[in-house]
Design a protein around this motif. Structure first.
Motif, PDB file in Angstrom:
ATOM      1  N   THR A  33       0.843  -1.191   0.000  1.00  0.00           N
ATOM      2  CA  THR A  33       0.000   0.000   0.000  1.00  0.00           C
ATOM      3  C   THR A  33       0.886   1.252   0.000  1.00  0.00           C
ATOM      4  O   THR A  33       2.064   1.191   0.356  1.00  0.00           O
ATOM      5  N   GLN A  34       0.279   2.361  -0.387  1.00  0.00           N
ATOM      6  CA  GLN A  34       1.038   3.608  -0.377  1.00  0.00           C
ATOM      7  C   GLN A  34       1.490   3.956   1.033  1.00  0.00           C
ATOM      8  O   GLN A  34       2.593   4.446   1.232  1.00  0.00           O
ATOM      9  N   LEU A  37       4.520   1.887   1.646  1.00  0.00           N
ATOM     10  CA  LEU A  37       5.633   2.400   0.841  1.00  0.00           C
ATOM     11  C   LEU A  37       6.221   3.659   1.467  1.00  0.00           C
ATOM     12  O   LEU A  37       7.445   3.804   1.574  1.00  0.00           O
ATOM     13  N   THR A  38       5.363   4.546   1.889  1.00  0.00           N
ATOM     14  CA  THR A  38       5.814   5.800   2.498  1.00  0.00           C
ATOM     15  C   THR A  38       6.482   5.531   3.837  1.00  0.00           C
ATOM     16  O   THR A  38       7.552   6.083   4.128  1.00  0.00           O
ATOM     17  N   THR A 112      -0.398  11.189  -2.775  1.00  0.00           N
ATOM     18  CA  THR A 112      -0.005  10.432  -1.590  1.00  0.00           C
ATOM     19  C   THR A 112       1.427   9.908  -1.690  1.00  0.00           C
ATOM     20  O   THR A 112       2.016   9.543  -0.685  1.00  0.00           O
ATOM     21  N   GLY A 113       1.983   9.901  -2.893  1.00  0.00           N
ATOM     22  CA  GLY A 113       3.354   9.433  -3.072  1.00  0.00           C
ATOM     23  C   GLY A 113       4.403  10.504  -2.857  1.00  0.00           C
ATOM     24  O   GLY A 113       5.597  10.200  -2.816  1.00  0.00           O
ATOM     25  N   MET A 116       6.730   9.867   0.085  1.00  0.00           N
ATOM     26  CA  MET A 116       7.565   8.701  -0.184  1.00  0.00           C
ATOM     27  C   MET A 116       8.748   9.095  -1.063  1.00  0.00           C
ATOM     28  O   MET A 116       9.893   8.735  -0.775  1.00  0.00           O
TER      29      MET A 116
END
Length: 140
Positions: A33-34, A37-38, A112-113, A116
């Motif tokens: 999931t994002q 990942l973050t 949302t990335g 990250m």
């Protein structure tokens, strides 16, 4: 010591705000999931920063050792000592790193990335700095 400012502050806050259960369940080997990942990108940066902070005293000690031979001459010439030059370089590098990573994160501006990408950049540039400082230590 790393100080978060601007959007980098948001990365730190986002990691801190992630629910404890989600942190415990985050799979950094195969994040899906994002949020994972973050979070994992943030952990990677924290590890790189810890490595840099562990190396820093050795780099400072090497600069002080060099100053035993050049500090008086440097001062007489009106230029920084080895330690002063190192500290100025590190402050400038931190400013560069933070600005560069803010810029790189804009590839996903507002998404949302974005945090990250910022953390990934911070980790990458921090590891590059570690390598550079290690090379400097080896050449002394």
């Amino acid at each position: 010591m790393i100080r978060f400012t601007g959007p980098l502050c948001c990365i730190a806050l986002m990691l801190a705000a992630m629910p404890a259960r989600a942190q415990e369940e985050a799979n950094c080997i195969d994040p899906q999931t994002q949020m994972e990942l973050t979070y994992c990108a943030g952990l990677d940066f924290e590890a790189a920063d810890k490595d840099l902070n562990a190396l820093w005293p050795k780099v400072v000690a090497a600069a002080k050792s060099s100053d035993e031979y050049v500090a008086d001459q440097a001062r007489s010439m009106g230029v920084p000592t080895t330690l002063e030059a190192l500290r100025a370089a590190q402050r400038a590098w931190i400013a560069f790193r933070d600005a560069q990573c803010e810029y790189e994160a804009y590839e996903m501006f507002g998404g949302t990335g974005q945090p990250m990408l910022g953390s990934m950049c911070l980790a990458r540039l921090t590891r590059e700095r570690i390598d550079l400082l290690k090379q400097a230590l080896e050449s002394r």
